[in-house]
Design an enzyme around this catalytic site. Structure first.
Site, PDB file in Angstrom:
ATOM      1  CE  LYS A  96      35.633  54.906  -6.345  1.00 47.80           C
ATOM      2  NZ  LYS A  96      35.083  55.140  -7.810  1.00 47.80           N
ATOM      3  CG  ASP A  97      37.954  53.117 -11.295  1.00 48.03           C
ATOM      4  OD1 ASP A  97      36.907  53.097 -11.009  1.00 48.03           O
ATOM      5  OD2 ASP A  97      38.356  54.197 -11.503  1.00 48.03           O
ATOM      6  CB  SER A 141      27.776  54.145  -7.328  1.00 43.52           C
ATOM      7  OG  SER A 141      27.791  52.973  -6.447  1.00 43.52           O
ATOM      8  NE  ARG A 143      29.768  51.141  -3.515  1.00 47.38           N
ATOM      9  CZ  ARG A 143      29.941  52.186  -2.908  1.00 47.38           C
ATOM     10  NH1 ARG A 143      29.544  52.255  -1.517  1.00 47.38           N
ATOM     11  NH2 ARG A 143      30.603  53.122  -3.521  1.00 47.38           N
ATOM     12  NE  ARG A 144      29.616  56.332  -3.933  1.00 49.22           N
ATOM     13  CZ  ARG A 144      30.441  56.866  -4.614  1.00 49.22           C
ATOM     14  NH1 ARG A 144      30.187  57.237  -5.908  1.00 49.22           N
ATOM     15  NH2 ARG A 144      31.862  56.944  -4.120  1.00 49.22           N
ATOM     16  NE  ARG A 161      30.087  58.364 -16.627  1.00 49.21           N
ATOM     17  CZ  ARG A 161      30.731  58.109 -17.875  1.00 49.21           C
ATOM     18  NH1 ARG A 161      30.217  57.748 -18.939  1.00 49.21           N
ATOM     19  NH2 ARG A 161      32.307  58.344 -17.443  1.00 49.21           N
ATOM     20  CB  VAL A 164      34.897  65.927  -8.495  1.00 49.08           C
ATOM     21  CG1 VAL A 164      34.226  66.597  -7.197  1.00 49.08           C
ATOM     22  CG2 VAL A 164      35.160  64.502  -8.255  1.00 49.08           C
ATOM     23  NE  ARG A 167      30.820  62.613 -10.028  1.00 47.48           N
ATOM     24  CZ  ARG A 167      31.788  61.697  -9.610  1.00 47.48           C
ATOM     25  NH1 ARG A 167      30.948  60.716  -9.100  1.00 47.48           N
ATOM     26  NH2 ARG A 167      32.962  61.885  -9.916  1.00 47.48           N
ATOM     27  CB  CYS A 267      30.214  48.303 -12.360  1.00 48.75           C
ATOM     28  SG  CYS A 267      29.451  48.680 -13.781  1.00 48.75           S
TER      29      CYS A 267
END
Length: 348
Positions: A96-97, A141, A143-144, A161, A164, A167, A267
Site C-alpha cells: 500500500k506504500d 490515515s 481513508r480510515r 503518527r 505500532v 500508536r 494519499c
C-alpha cells in the site's frame, strides 16, 4: 507500479561461492519483521544466506502527517534508490506504500496476502459501536478517518503518527490520551500483537487501502529476466521471485491499485478498495468518502477469470476491472467528495 510478468529461465546455476542476498528494509520493528519473513523464504528457495540492509527513508526521518509529507512514496523512494545503485539486491515494501506509477528498471511480486482489514484497538475491549459519545480515535490515515467519521459522526478522530507500539500506547498505555486507535490487522498479526484488537472492522464499514495486507518484493528487472535467450543474471533469485508470487493476491491487488491509478488519488484522498478471488470470479468493491465523513460512495463489479489463458491476460482483466469501477465512481460524481485528479469520463 503493477507487477511485470516474469520470464524466468532456470538454466544455469548459481556459483557455490555466490555471496549473500542483500535485502533492503526500513528499520522499524514491523518492516524488519516483514522483511525477515521474506528473507527466510528466499533462503529456503535459493540456499543462500540473506542479509538485511537497513535503509532510512524520508518517512522515517520527517515528522508531520503522511499527507503533508507527500504521502505515497515517502517510505519507498530510498529503498528503490538502494536497489538501483546496487546497495541491495531485493527490497521489501508494504504494497500500500508503493506508488501506482511503474518504476523503471524494477519489478515486484506479491506473496500471499495477510488479512487486509483494519483493526480497532480500544480500551476496555470497546467496539466501534460501543465507543462513548465524543470518544477519541487515533489514525494517521485520511481513508480510515473519513470512514470512521461516516460510521460514527460523534467521534473525535485524531491524526497520529509513530510506530505500532507508539500508536498502541496512545490508547492502551498507562498514559493513554485516546479511547482507541485504528491499525492494519496484517501488521499486528505479523508482529504477534493480535491480542490488542478489540474489533476487526468489516470491509463494508471501513474499506481497506488498495494493496493493504500485501507485501511487495522488488528486484532489479535485469537480474531476473532472460535476455535474448541468455539466462538471467541471478537465475536462483529469478526462480525464487517467480515462486514467491501468489496469483490470487496478485490479481486482487492489481484490481485495487488500478482503481487508485485511474482515480489519480493521492494519499490525502479517502479511497478504499477490496478485491477477492473466489474460484473463477474476481470481485472488487471500492469506496470514495468525503474527508469529513459526511458522504461516501461505493461501487462493485466482478470479472470472470478463465483458467486456460496466459497470466498476462488475467492481469489485464484485473486492471480492466479496477478501471471500470473507478470510472463508474467518477461518472457518478466521486470527484465531489475527495481530492481526485482524474478526468471524469463522459456519460453515453
Amino acid at each position: 507500479m503493477t507487477p511485470t510478468p516474469l520470464s524466468v529461465s532456470t538454466s544455469g546455476s548459481t556459483p557455490a561461492d555466490a555471496g549473500p542476498i542483500r535485502l533492503g528494509t526500513r528499520a522499524s520493528a514491523l518492516a524488519t519483521t516483514q522483511s525477515g519473513l521474506v528473507a527466510r523464504r528466499l533462503e529456503e528457495l535459493t540456499g543462500r544466506p540473506v542479509e538485511l540492509v537497513h535503509i532510512k527513508t524520508e518517512g522515517d526521518v520527517k515528522t508531520g502527517s503522511l499527507a503533508s509529507l507527500g504521502g505515497t512514496g515517502v517510505f519507498v523512494t530510498a529503498l528503490r534508490e538502494a536497489l538501483l545503485d546496487g546497495r541491495c539486491d531485493v527490497a521489501v515494501h508494504s504494497l500500500k506504500d508503493l506508488p501506482t506509477t511503474p518504476a523503471e528498471g524494477l519489478t515486484f511480486v506479491t506473496p500471499e496476502r495477510e488479512d487486509p482489514r483494519d483493526a480497532l484497538c480500544a480500551r476496555d475491549g470497546l467496539t466501534l459501536a460501543t465507543l462513548p459519545h465524543g470518544g477519541r480515535v487515533g489514525t494517521g490515515s485520511p481513508r480510515r478517518a473519513a470512514q470512521i467519521r461516516a460510521a460514527r459522526p460523534d467521534l473525535d478522530v485524531v491524526d497520529i503518527r509513530g510506530n505500532v507500539g507508539t500508536r498502541l500506547n496512545r490508547a492502551l498505555g498507562p498514559d493513554a490520551d485516546l479511547d482507541a486507535v485504528v491499525l492494519a490487522h496484517a501488521g499486528l498479526s505479523r508482529l504477534g500483537r493480535t491480542e490488542v484488537i478489540s474489533e476487526v472492522l468489516d470491509v463494508d464499514v471501513v474499506s481497506p487501502a488498495p494493496g493493504q495486507g500485501a507485501l511487495a518484493v522488488e528486484v532489479r528487472t535485469a537480474d531476473i529476466v532472460s535476455d535474448a535467450g541468455a539466462p538471467p543474471v541471478a537465475p536462483d533469485l529469478a526462480e525464487a521471485i517467480h515462486l514467491l508470487d501468489h496469483r490470487p493476491t496478485r490479481l486482487a491487488v492489481l484490481a485495487e491499485r488500478s482503481v487508485l491509478a485511474r482515480l489519480e488519488a493521492g494519499c490525502a484522498a479517502p479511497v478504499g478498495a477490496y478485491a477477492t478471488v473466489s474460484g473463477t470470479v474476481l470481485e472488487l468493491r471500492s469506496v470514495v468518502a468525503a474527508v469529513d465523513g459526511s458522504e461516501q460512495m461505493s461501487r462493485r463489479a466482478e470479472a470472470l477469470l478463465s483458467q486456460d489463458v496466459a497470466p498476462e491476460v488475467l492481469d489485464a482483466a484485473a486492471r480492466t476491472l479496477g478501471i471500470t469501477v473507478a470510472e463508474n465512481l467518477l461518472a457518478d460524481g466521486a470527484e465531489r467528495l475527495a481530492p481526485l485528479s482524474a478526468t471524469v469520463p463522459e456519460k453515453a
